[in-house]
Design a protein around this motif. Structure first.
Motif, short mmCIF file in Angstrom:
data_model
loop_
_atom_site.label_atom_id
_atom_site.label_comp_id
_atom_site.label_asym_id
_atom_site.label_seq_id
_atom_site.Cartn_x
_atom_site.Cartn_y
_atom_site.Cartn_z
N VAL A 1 1.01 -0.92 -0.05
CA VAL A 1 -0.46 0.52 0.17
C VAL A 1 1.09 1.41 0.08
CG1 VAL A 1 -1.57 1.56 1.72
CG2 VAL A 1 -1.96 -0.86 1.50
N VAL A 2 0.42 2.57 -1.17
CA VAL A 2 1.81 3.05 -0.40
C VAL A 2 0.35 4.92 -0.36
CG1 VAL A 2 2.69 5.57 -1.93
CG2 VAL A 2 3.39 3.05 -2.21
N LEU A 3 0.32 5.11 0.04
CA LEU A 3 -0.32 6.58 1.15
C LEU A 3 -0.36 8.14 0.22
CD1 LEU A 3 -1.07 5.72 4.75
CD2 LEU A 3 -2.36 5.25 2.50
N THR A 4 -1.21 8.42 -0.28
CA THR A 4 -1.49 9.92 -0.69
C THR A 4 -2.22 10.84 -0.09
OG1 THR A 4 -0.51 11.66 -2.57
CG2 THR A 4 -2.17 9.88 -2.95
N GLY A 5 -2.07 12.23 -0.32
CA GLY A 5 -3.09 12.91 0.36
C GLY A 5 -3.34 14.06 0.53
N TRP A 6 -3.99 15.21 0.16
CA TRP A 6 -4.06 16.45 -0.28
C TRP A 6 -3.13 17.73 0.39
CZ3 TRP A 6 -6.33 16.74 -4.25
CH2 TRP A 6 -7.31 17.88 -4.67
N ASN A 7 -2.19 18.17 -0.16
CA ASN A 7 -1.39 19.10 -0.03
C ASN A 7 -0.30 18.06 0.40
OD1 ASN A 7 0.34 21.25 0.36
ND2 ASN A 7 -0.50 21.76 2.24
N ARG B 1 2.69 14.86 -7.03
CA ARG B 1 2.01 13.52 -6.51
C ARG B 1 1.72 12.90 -6.91
NH1 ARG B 1 -2.14 13.46 -2.97
NH2 ARG B 1 -2.82 15.24 -4.06
N LEU B 2 0.77 12.85 -8.50
CA LEU B 2 0.67 11.68 -9.39
C LEU B 2 1.36 11.16 -10.24
CD1 LEU B 2 -2.11 11.32 -9.86
CD2 LEU B 2 -2.25 11.88 -12.07
N PRO C 1 3.90 6.00 -10.59
CA PRO C 1 4.63 4.31 -10.36
C PRO C 1 4.11 3.62 -9.34
CG PRO C 1 5.87 6.82 -9.89
CD PRO C 1 4.53 7.13 -10.09
N ALA C 2 3.48 4.47 -8.57
CA ALA C 2 2.93 3.07 -7.12
C ALA C 2 2.26 2.13 -8.05
CB ALA C 2 2.21 3.27 -6.52
N LEU C 3 1.25 2.49 -8.80
CA LEU C 3 0.43 2.24 -9.69
C LEU C 3 0.95 0.74 -11.07
CD1 LEU C 3 -2.66 4.71 -10.44
CD2 LEU C 3 -2.30 2.78 -9.23
N LYS C 4 2.22 1.25 -11.87
CA LYS C 4 2.84 0.43 -12.30
C LYS C 4 3.59 0.07 -11.07
CE LYS C 4 3.55 4.02 -15.88
NZ LYS C 4 4.43 4.94 -16.37
N ALA C 5 4.32 -0.36 -10.35
CA ALA C 5 4.36 -1.65 -9.66
C ALA C 5 3.34 -2.64 -9.28
CB ALA C 5 5.74 -0.61 -8.52
N GLY C 6 2.64 -2.52 -9.46
CA GLY C 6 1.59 -3.30 -9.08
C GLY C 6 0.60 -2.93 -7.47
N MET C 7 1.23 -1.76 -7.39
CA MET C 7 0.56 -1.40 -5.81
C MET C 7 -0.84 -1.01 -5.77
SD MET C 7 4.19 0.26 -4.51
CE MET C 7 5.65 -0.64 -3.58
N VAL C 8 -1.15 -1.07 -4.09
CA VAL C 8 -2.40 -0.35 -4.23
C VAL C 8 -2.05 1.02 -3.54
CG1 VAL C 8 -4.69 -0.59 -2.35
CG2 VAL C 8 -3.96 -2.48 -2.37
N VAL C 9 -2.92 2.12 -4.06
CA VAL C 9 -2.64 3.08 -3.78
C VAL C 9 -3.92 3.86 -2.80
CG1 VAL C 9 -2.19 5.83 -4.61
CG2 VAL C 9 -0.82 3.46 -6.06
#
Lengths: 235, 247
Positions: free
Chosen positions: B51-57, B91-92, B98-106
């Motif tokens: 899992v990779v997390l991303t968030g606003w700002n 962030r995108l 990159p995380a989506l390409k690596a098969g992760m859950v974002v």
């Protein structure tokens, strides 16, 4: 204001503000800034009130842009968005109020610079045009057209070095700055050709003498200013 | 994971390159997104998904600038919108794709919906906004944690105090900060509700207990990731927050 109340794209229809918007465009080394500086002297002498504004100069994004360039954090998209932020900041706090106040606005580069450069960096044409859709159409947009070799000669003789991003070194087109500049700015020139047609920019042959060009610039500027009732200051 | 056909602001992401899943949690300030995410992440990881997390700002490039600019009165609604779009794009490109390409859950704590809702309340041109964010990949699942504004206010006060921007004070909407909060957050909820219909979001009633809400979220996520539904009740204790509060 705003992105808020747009029905038509204002970049394609004349604005209704009492002021006059004059912009200069061209690649680095085209001599546009010199011409604009001389036009300022002319307006001062004529007692015409003006507001000067320059591409990528707002305090809001200055440090971020500098840090982004230095640490190589910028991508074509974020580069484009930060320039749009810079422009929006200057537009709403400088350009638009001056136009509403009946002043002449002199802009060293305008949205066309973004259209040309961002497109060369691979950003979609339609997307970047939408990005700047809130901007008023200039009363006069002068495009200083110059062959790439002439601009390189001017830049290498007048300045110590060509800047990294001016040369498009971020695109990895060439290892040598001059080679990269030639490729990158060559592509920017091609984009300007398309833009000139699309937006009806006034082409000035930037290989003519500075005085001859300035005569032409002043004729165009005087005509645009005469068409409006701009604010005069005591000469 | 579907992607834009045409080349937008961002370089195109080819569908076949992407094996990960994009999961979005939307909702107004104070609905409890962070708590839910902190419970969800270890659960997903237990089932073998990175899992990779991303968030606003939270971008490297502009998050500090946004935070400092919001302390003063430097921003108008267009520069406000553009700076958040810069944060989003950064962030995108740096994290999400990159995380989506690596098969992760974002897991994205807020996504385009938040940008659209805030712009909607500020009456920023609708078409302009949609085109601005047209480079954003379409999420595989968007969970919208919904709370009415009259329930939101006590929760916000329970957690913190009213804040200038979260109350939409830049929009001069009410007599005082309380009235402004009600007006502003109320209109945000309206905007989210409309988008929930338009984009087919999975709506979760956030009035229920934290655990109940978590189970409901896990059901939807489990379906997406192929986690058996009998596992949704595993370890429902919230862990220490892994996620910072956003700006």
């Amino acid at each position: 204001m705003s992105a808020g109340s747009l029905v038509l794209n204002p970049l394609h229809s004349p604005h209704r503000y009492p002021g006059v918007l004059i912009v200069v465009e061209g690649i680095d080394g085209s001599g546009k800034s010199t011409q604009l500086k001389l036009l300022r002297r002319h307006l001062e002498a004529e007692g015409v009130g003006f507001k000067f504004t320059e591409w990528n100069s707002s305090e809001l994004v200055k440090d971020t842009m500098k840090m982004g360039k230095k640490k190589n954090l910028l991508t074509p998209t974020t580069f484009s968005l930060l320039h749009a932020t810079d422009f929006a900041d200057r537009y709403y706090y400088e350009i638009l109020p001056a136009l509403k106040a009946g002043m002449v606005v002199l802009a060293d580069r305008y949205v066309y610079t973004a259209f040309a450069r961002d497109s060369v960096r691979g950003v979609e044409h339609a997307w970047v045009r939408n990005l700047y859709r809130f901007a008023a159409k200039p009363d006069l947009a002068l495009y200083f057209k110059v062959p790439i070799d002439v601009s390189i000669d001017r830049l290498t003789s007048a300045r110590a070095n060509i800047k990294y991003h001016e040369a498009g070194m971020d695109l990895g087109l060439a290892t040598n700055v001059i080679d990269s500049f030639r490729i990158f700015q060559g592509r920017v020139l091609d984009e300007y050709e398309r833009i000139t047609e699309e937006f009806g920019l006034q082409v000035v042959d930037a290989q003519m003498s500075i005085q001859r060009q300035q005569d032409i610039v002043r004729q165009f500027a005087d005509k645009s200013i005469a068409a409006k009732s701009v604010r005069r200051v005591k000469a | 994971m579907t992607t834009q056909k045409r080349r937008r602001g961002l370089p195109r992401v080819e569908r076949e390159e992407v094996t990960g899943k994009l999961l979005v949690i939307e909702g107004t300030d104070g609905v409890g997104r962070s708590t839910q995410i902190s419970m969800l992440v270890p659960w997903i990881e237990t089932h073998g998904h990175a899992v990779v997390l991303t968030g606003w700002n939270r971008s490297l490039l502009v998050s500090k600038l946004i935070t400092s600019a919001k302390e003063g009165t430097l921003l108008n609604k267009v520069t406000y919108t553009l700076l958040y779009a810069t944060d989003f794009a950064d962030r995108l490109e740096r994290v999400v794709i990159p995380a989506l390409k690596a098969g992760m859950v974002v897991i994205a704590d807020r996504y385009v919906g938040t940008a659209f809702a805030r712009a909607g309340v500020r009456e920023v041109d609708h078409e302009w906004m949609r085109e601005l964010y047209s480079f954003a990949p379409k999420p595989d699942l968007t969970i919208y944690m919904r709370l009415d504004v009259d329930e939101l206010l006590p929760r916000t006060l329970d957690r913190t105090r009213l804040n200038y921007w979260e109350s939409g004070m830049d929009q001069h909407m009410g007599e005082d900060i309380h009235d402004s909060f009600i007006q502003y957050q109320g209109r945000l909820v309206q905007n989210y509700d409309e988008m929930a219909k338009e984009f087919g979001w999975h709506v979760v009633d956030a009035r229920r207990t934290t655990e109940h809400t978590q189970v409901e979220i896990r059901r939807a996520v489990g379906e997406l990731l192929g986690i058996p539904s009998e596992r949704v009740h595993d370890r429902l204790k919230p862990l220490t927050a892994l996620v910072d509060e956003e700006g």
